[in-house]
Design a protein around this motif. Structure first.
Motif, PDB file in Angstrom:
ATOM      1  N   UNK A 256       0.845  -1.210   0.000  1.00  0.00           N
ATOM      2  CA  UNK A 256       0.000   0.000   0.000  1.00  0.00           C
ATOM      3  C   UNK A 256       0.884   1.267   0.000  1.00  0.00           C
ATOM      4  N   UNK A 257       1.960   1.248   0.773  1.00  0.00           N
ATOM      5  CA  UNK A 257       2.878   2.397   0.785  1.00  0.00           C
ATOM      6  C   UNK A 257       3.497   2.595  -0.599  1.00  0.00           C
ATOM      7  N   UNK A 258       3.708   1.493  -1.320  1.00  0.00           N
ATOM      8  CA  UNK A 258       4.287   1.579  -2.667  1.00  0.00           C
ATOM      9  C   UNK A 258       3.341   2.314  -3.628  1.00  0.00           C
ATOM     10  N   UNK A 259       2.038   2.183  -3.427  1.00  0.00           N
ATOM     11  CA  UNK A 259       1.073   2.920  -4.267  1.00  0.00           C
ATOM     12  C   UNK A 259       1.347   4.415  -4.139  1.00  0.00           C
ATOM     13  N   UNK A 260       1.475   4.886  -2.896  1.00  0.00           N
ATOM     14  CA  UNK A 260       1.695   6.313  -2.649  1.00  0.00           C
ATOM     15  C   UNK A 260       3.045   6.777  -3.200  1.00  0.00           C
ATOM     16  N   UNK A 261       4.064   5.928  -3.046  1.00  0.00           N
ATOM     17  CA  UNK A 261       5.393   6.303  -3.557  1.00  0.00           C
ATOM     18  C   UNK A 261       5.370   6.429  -5.081  1.00  0.00           C
ATOM     19  N   UNK A 262       4.620   5.553  -5.745  1.00  0.00           N
ATOM     20  CA  UNK A 262       4.525   5.637  -7.209  1.00  0.00           C
ATOM     21  C   UNK A 262       3.732   6.873  -7.629  1.00  0.00           C
TER      22      UNK A 262
END
Ligand code: FE2
Length: 165
Positions: A127-133
């Motif tokens: 989920x954190x990777x969604x925001x980073x992308x």
């Protein structure tokens, strides 16, 4: 080997280096976690014992097959961005943020608890990777992690349902 940040290959893709470099690092981190968790779920599939053997044996195999699919999609996003995927078991072991399983574990409930803990950790990083992308305007990588997070949340629900009721 640490996570590579330099782009190794040229590509015609319409994303700037300032987007592709942090995404390559992110994708290889998630690849390491995915491949490590895949091997751990297989460890559970092979070693689980007890009266719920067959249902857990099959559940763990299904979750492992899903993780292998995510690993392939994550690795191929890294290469689509012009980078190199860091995809061997040793690379995954060196870079993974997932806690290792105790070697002696065989109890079905202990495996379900351990897997629920790890799928929760993995779902949070996904989920954190969604925001980073999204932060670097890579909607396609964000979409990939959105799909993976949705499935991992469902896997966590399957695991936790064994511990509730
Ligand atoms: Fe098997």
């Amino acid at each position: 080997m640490s996570l590579a940040t330099a782009m190794e290959l040229e590509t015609r893709i319409d994303l700037p280096l300032c987007t592709r470099e942090p995404m390559l690092k992110l994708l290889n981190q998630q690849l390491a976690d995915t491949f490590d968790l895949f091997s751990q779920v297989k460890q559970a599939h092979w070693n689980v014992k007890g009266m719920k053997f067959m249902s857990l044996h099959l559940l763990f195999d299904k979750l492992a097959a899903n993780l292998l699919r995510y690993a392939d999609d994550i690795a191929e996003r890294a290469t689509a961005l012009g980078g190199l995927a860091q995809g061997t078991a040793r690379m995954a072991a060196e870079n993974s943020n997932i806690e290792e399983l105790p070697f002696e574990m065989t109890d079905g409930k202990a495996f379900v608890v351990a897997m629920a803990d790890r799928f929760a950790t993995y779902g949070a990083s996904s989920r954190a990777a969604i925001n980073q992308a999204e932060d670097v305007n890579d909607a396609v990588t964000a979409d990939l992690f959105t799909e993976i997070t949705r499935e991992v949340n469902k896997s966590l629900y399957f695991l936790e349902s064994h511990l509730q009721g």
